[in-house]
Design an enzyme around this catalytic site. Structure first.
Site, PDB file in Angstrom:
ATOM      1  N   LYS A 199      -6.508  24.478  75.356  1.00 11.45           N
ATOM      2  CA  LYS A 199      -6.061  23.208  76.169  1.00 11.45           C
ATOM      3  C   LYS A 199      -6.953  23.070  77.378  1.00 11.45           C
ATOM      4  CE  LYS A 199      -3.922  21.241  79.310  1.00 11.45           C
ATOM      5  NZ  LYS A 199      -4.238  20.427  80.180  1.00 11.45           N
ATOM      6  N   GLU A 273      -6.219  33.982  85.727  1.00 14.70           N
ATOM      7  CA  GLU A 273      -7.380  34.018  86.469  1.00 14.70           C
ATOM      8  C   GLU A 273      -7.016  32.754  87.580  1.00 14.70           C
ATOM      9  OE1 GLU A 273     -10.220  32.769  88.595  1.00 14.70           O
ATOM     10  OE2 GLU A 273     -11.445  32.614  86.912  1.00 14.70           O
ATOM     11  N   CYS A 307     -13.477  28.892  91.729  1.00 17.26           N
ATOM     12  CA  CYS A 307     -12.429  29.745  92.353  1.00 17.26           C
ATOM     13  C   CYS A 307     -12.838  30.965  93.217  1.00 17.26           C
ATOM     14  CB  CYS A 307     -11.737  30.344  91.076  1.00 17.26           C
ATOM     15  SG  CYS A 307     -12.697  31.043  89.845  1.00 17.26           S
ATOM     16  N   GLU A 404      -6.692  27.545  99.688  1.00 18.18           N
ATOM     17  CA  GLU A 404      -7.812  27.333  99.027  1.00 18.18           C
ATOM     18  C   GLU A 404      -7.970  25.785  99.127  1.00 18.18           C
ATOM     19  OE1 GLU A 404      -7.376  27.674  94.660  1.00 18.18           O
ATOM     20  OE2 GLU A 404      -9.447  28.762  94.715  1.00 18.18           O
TER      21      GLU A 404
HETATM   22  P1  NDP Z   1      -3.830  23.704  87.425  1.00 18.62           P
HETATM   23  O1  NDP Z   1      -3.569  24.935  87.690  1.00 18.62           O
HETATM   24  O2  NDP Z   1      -2.821  22.536  87.686  1.00 18.62           O
HETATM   25  O3  NDP Z   1      -4.661  23.262  86.049  1.00 18.62           O
HETATM   26  C1  NDP Z   1      -5.240  24.172  85.170  1.00 18.62           C
HETATM   27  C2  NDP Z   1      -4.877  24.123  83.902  1.00 18.62           C
HETATM   28  O4  NDP Z   1      -3.418  24.196  83.531  1.00 18.62           O
HETATM   29  C3  NDP Z   1      -5.189  22.499  83.456  1.00 18.62           C
HETATM   30  O5  NDP Z   1      -5.683  22.554  81.959  1.00 18.62           O
HETATM   31  C4  NDP Z   1      -3.749  21.957  83.529  1.00 18.62           C
HETATM   32  O6  NDP Z   1      -3.662  20.756  82.635  1.00 18.62           O
HETATM   33  C5  NDP Z   1      -2.873  22.955  83.011  1.00 18.62           C
HETATM   34  N1  NDP Z   1      -1.649  22.944  83.360  1.00 18.62           N
HETATM   35  C6  NDP Z   1      -0.810  22.374  84.377  1.00 18.62           C
HETATM   36  N2  NDP Z   1       0.373  22.517  84.463  1.00 18.62           N
HETATM   37  C7  NDP Z   1       0.628  23.513  83.640  1.00 18.62           C
HETATM   38  C8  NDP Z   1       1.719  24.086  83.196  1.00 18.62           C
HETATM   39  N3  NDP Z   1       3.083  24.026  83.794  1.00 18.62           N
HETATM   40  N4  NDP Z   1       1.752  25.179  82.239  1.00 18.62           N
HETATM   41  C9  NDP Z   1       0.574  25.170  81.465  1.00 18.62           C
HETATM   42  N5  NDP Z   1      -0.527  24.631  81.857  1.00 18.62           N
HETATM   43  C10 NDP Z   1      -0.625  23.980  82.825  1.00 18.62           C
HETATM   44  O7  NDP Z   1      -4.900  23.002  88.478  1.00 18.62           O
HETATM   45  P2  NDP Z   1      -5.025  21.294  89.279  1.00 18.62           P
HETATM   46  O8  NDP Z   1      -6.015  20.910  88.477  1.00 18.62           O
HETATM   47  O9  NDP Z   1      -3.805  21.019  89.403  1.00 18.62           O
HETATM   48  O10 NDP Z   1      -5.863  22.290  90.392  1.00 18.62           O
HETATM   49  C11 NDP Z   1      -4.997  22.345  91.745  1.00 18.62           C
HETATM   50  C12 NDP Z   1      -5.549  23.350  92.673  1.00 18.62           C
HETATM   51  O11 NDP Z   1      -5.843  24.776  91.820  1.00 18.62           O
HETATM   52  C13 NDP Z   1      -7.008  23.263  92.971  1.00 18.62           C
HETATM   53  O12 NDP Z   1      -7.095  22.238  94.152  1.00 18.62           O
HETATM   54  C14 NDP Z   1      -7.573  24.423  93.167  1.00 18.62           C
HETATM   55  O13 NDP Z   1      -7.085  24.958  94.372  1.00 18.62           O
HETATM   56  C15 NDP Z   1      -6.949  25.173  92.123  1.00 18.62           C
HETATM   57  N6  NDP Z   1      -7.639  25.673  90.772  1.00 18.62           N
HETATM   58  C16 NDP Z   1      -8.301  26.711  90.735  1.00 18.62           C
HETATM   59  C17 NDP Z   1      -9.087  27.088  89.898  1.00 18.62           C
HETATM   60  C18 NDP Z   1      -9.564  28.253  89.294  1.00 18.62           C
HETATM   61  O14 NDP Z   1     -10.542  28.539  88.559  1.00 18.62           O
HETATM   62  N7  NDP Z   1      -8.999  29.364  89.796  1.00 18.62           N
HETATM   63  C19 NDP Z   1      -9.505  25.863  88.695  1.00 18.62           C
HETATM   64  C20 NDP Z   1      -8.616  24.795  89.092  1.00 18.62           C
HETATM   65  C21 NDP Z   1      -7.981  24.462  90.099  1.00 18.62           C
HETATM   66  P3  NDP Z   1      -4.152  19.244  83.440  1.00 18.62           P
HETATM   67  O15 NDP Z   1      -5.235  19.408  84.569  1.00 18.62           O
HETATM   68  O16 NDP Z   1      -4.628  18.753  82.114  1.00 18.62           O
HETATM   69  O17 NDP Z   1      -2.915  18.747  84.025  1.00 18.62           O
END
Ligand code: NDP
Length: 501
Positions: A199, A273, A307, A404
């Site tokens: 996904k 992660e 991250c 973050e």
């Molecule tokens: P998310 O954790 O929401 O997104 C990561 C993935 O999880 C996306 O594919 C998202 O889908 C999906 N997702 C969202 N909600 C669920 C759920 N309940 N169950 C399963 N999968 C889910 O990150 P955000 O895009 O909202 O970013 C928010 C913050 O997260 C950022 O500002 C940053 O601080 C942090 N972040 C950290 C990352 C890392 O590598 N550690 C990467 C990205 C974000 P979709 O995006 O399609 O809604």
């Protein structure tokens, strides 16, 4: 939309380069984007049963690129069934050396089509083309090559144990390294004999869909990898599906916690992660010019959407002034703008939502009394942009030191002794990465033994290699990706005398 926060800060140094770079745009012609994409299930692109589609845009100009299917629960069910069938019928029992051939083919196809993938990654996500071209694509191909090498050597990897695949892996990835995260997830899963439902993030689905075309091109058996585009709801439905044996997630700590709760008691294997707030620690005996480059790479690479970004700079007090001066000078030379321009250093912020989050946290830094510095630079009128930013006068309690930001924003703190540096560095709920800059090997060892971070870089930052495990402590998650360690989360290891590990 450009950021409301205007460049601020005193003692702005003169622009370090008195001349401008001529534009060097990479051509978009190599990429052909369809008007509408279906879901990739059982080896075919199919319309979503949900009947829903969403738009994916170019964050550097807000142009709509394509409509993409939003997978609903029924679609998730079909994808998991296809992956389960592929596991039972074709992939799970395929000898390792045969699985390896497919992985090698995928790696080679990525190399052959690397320019196309890089341009598409940059258009859909906003990162500079020189990063997608020189970092994301070579590393994605390297991951498939590396794990192809392990596919037929699992008995050497785990002597005296039988390594068995788990089944269907549900893999949820973020928007900061869309193709690379797909490679990090898929390569070890496939090498170990699992099948996958992947996904991608809502804002960056296009390279995962192009990767699905590669799977067709290399004749990967239908159902071995399925790609379900959608938003959080799609990810949640995948996590909860009873046909999934393992969940691998990269993303925010909040969603990671939700997933852990959803999986608790189900027997599903899980790796997370999550976020980070890494300390990049510069001692007074560090090679200062190299450290400046490491600091810049640590936080402004990929607009700080990383991250493991070195978002907290800890500088020994005696070298604070010269480092700050050099850093401000270096920030003036960063070229912010069109991500497709080969000279661009800092591209577009991935989404309006992420820009608003960065702006909110930066405002909190100002309100809490830290001093902001931003270089002068022209920001495009359309799209989502944020100037490279640094804060001085930051205290441990400030939100910009604790949370973050996931943007091009550096918080600078100082320290006097190694003990103080260590205490400040470890004073965070996260534990993903850290950096140490010093000429003393003994100090590097002393620090790395005590830093609570999954990865510690010494006199460098943001170095990645498929053979090197990556992952966190504390709220940065658990499980390792990369290297021999990255195989384990996709395997059940059974002692030859019967016990499980
Ligand atoms: P998310 O954790 O929401 O997104 C990561 C993935 O999880 C996306 O594919 C998202 O889908 C999906 N997702 C969202 N909600 C669920 C759920 N309940 N169950 C399963 N999968 C889910 O990150 P955000 O895009 O909202 O970013 C928010 C913050 O997260 C950022 O500002 C940053 O601080 C942090 N972040 C950290 C990352 C890392 O590598 N550690 C990467 C990205 C974000 P979709 O995006 O399609 O809604």
């Amino acid at each position: 939309m450009s950021t409301k926060i205007e460049p601020r800060g005193e003692q702005r140094p003169q622009r370090a380069t008195p001349w401008e770079y001529a534009p060097a745009p990479e051509s978009k012609d190599i990429v052909s984007i369809r008007d509408r994409y279906g879901l990739f299930i059982d080896g075919e692109f199919v319309p979503a049963k949900s009947g829903k589609y969403f738009e994916t845009i170019n964050p550097s100009n807000e142009d709509v690129l394509a409509e993409v299917a939003e997978a609903g629960p029924e679609d998730v069910g079909l994808a998991v069934t296809a992956a389960g069938k592929a596991f039972e019928k074709s992939w799970g029992d395929l000898p390792g050396k045969e699985r390896a051939k497919y992985l090698y083919r995928i790696a080679r196809a990525l190399q052959e089509r690397s320019r196309e993938f890089a341009v598409l990654e940059t258009i859909d996500g906003g990162k500079p083309i020189k990063e997608s071209r020189d970092v994301d694509l070579p590393l994605a191909a390297a991951h498939f090559f590396y794990y192809a090498g392990w596919a037929d050597k699992l008995e050497y990897a785990f002597p005296d144990r039988v390594a068995r695949p788990l089944g269907v892996a549900g893999q949820v990835i973020p928007w900061n390294f869309p193709l690379l995260m797909a490679a990090w997830k898929l390569a070890p899963a496939l090498a170990t004999g699992n099948t996958s439902v992947l996904k991608p993030a809502e804002t960056t689905p296009l390279t995962a869909l192009l990767l699905a075309e590669v799977f067709q091109e290399v004749d990967l058996p239908p159902g071995v990898v399925n790609v379900l585009t959608g938003a959080g709801g799609t990810g949640a439905a995948l996590v909860e599906h009873p046909g999934v044996s393992k969940i691998a997630f990269t993303g925010s700590t909040d969603v990671g916690k939700r997933i852990r709760r959803a999986v608790a008691g189900t027997g599903k294997h899980l790796t997370l992660e999550l976020g980070g707030k890494a300390a990049n620690i510069v001692f007074e005996d560090a090679p200062i010019d190299q450290a400046i480059e490491g600091i810049v790479n640590g936080i402004y690479f990929n607009q700080g959407h990383v991250c493991c970004a070195g978002s907290r700079l800890l500088v020994q007090e005696s070298v604070f002034e010269p480092i700050l001066e050099k850093l401000k000078e270096r920030l003036q030379t960063l070229r912010v703008g069109d991500p497709l321009d080969k000279n661009t250093d800092v591209g577009a912020i991935n989404s309006k939502q992420q820009l608003e989050k960065i702006e909110e946290l930066v405002e909190s830094g100002i309100e809490e009394g830290a001093e902001i510095y931003q270089p002068e630079c022209h920001l495009p009128e359309r799209g989502f942009w944020f100037r490279p930013t640094l804060f001085t006068g930051v205290s441990q309690s400030h939100r910009i030191a604790r949370e973050e930001i996931f943007g091009p924003v550096l918080s600078i703190l100082t320290f006097r002794t190694p003990e103080e540096a260590l205490e400040k560095a470890n004073n965070t709920p996260y534990g993903l990465s850290a950096g140490v800059w010093t000429e003393k090997g003994s100090r590097i060892l002393w620090m790395t033994e005590r830093l609570r971070a999954g990865v510690v870089w010494a006199n460098t930052f943001n170095r990645f290699d498929p053979s090197s495990p990556f992952g966190g402590y504390k709220e940065s998650g658990f499980g390792r990706e990369g290297g021999l360690h990255g195989l384990e989360p996709y395997l059940e290891l059974v002692d030859r005398n019967g016990g499980r590990r």
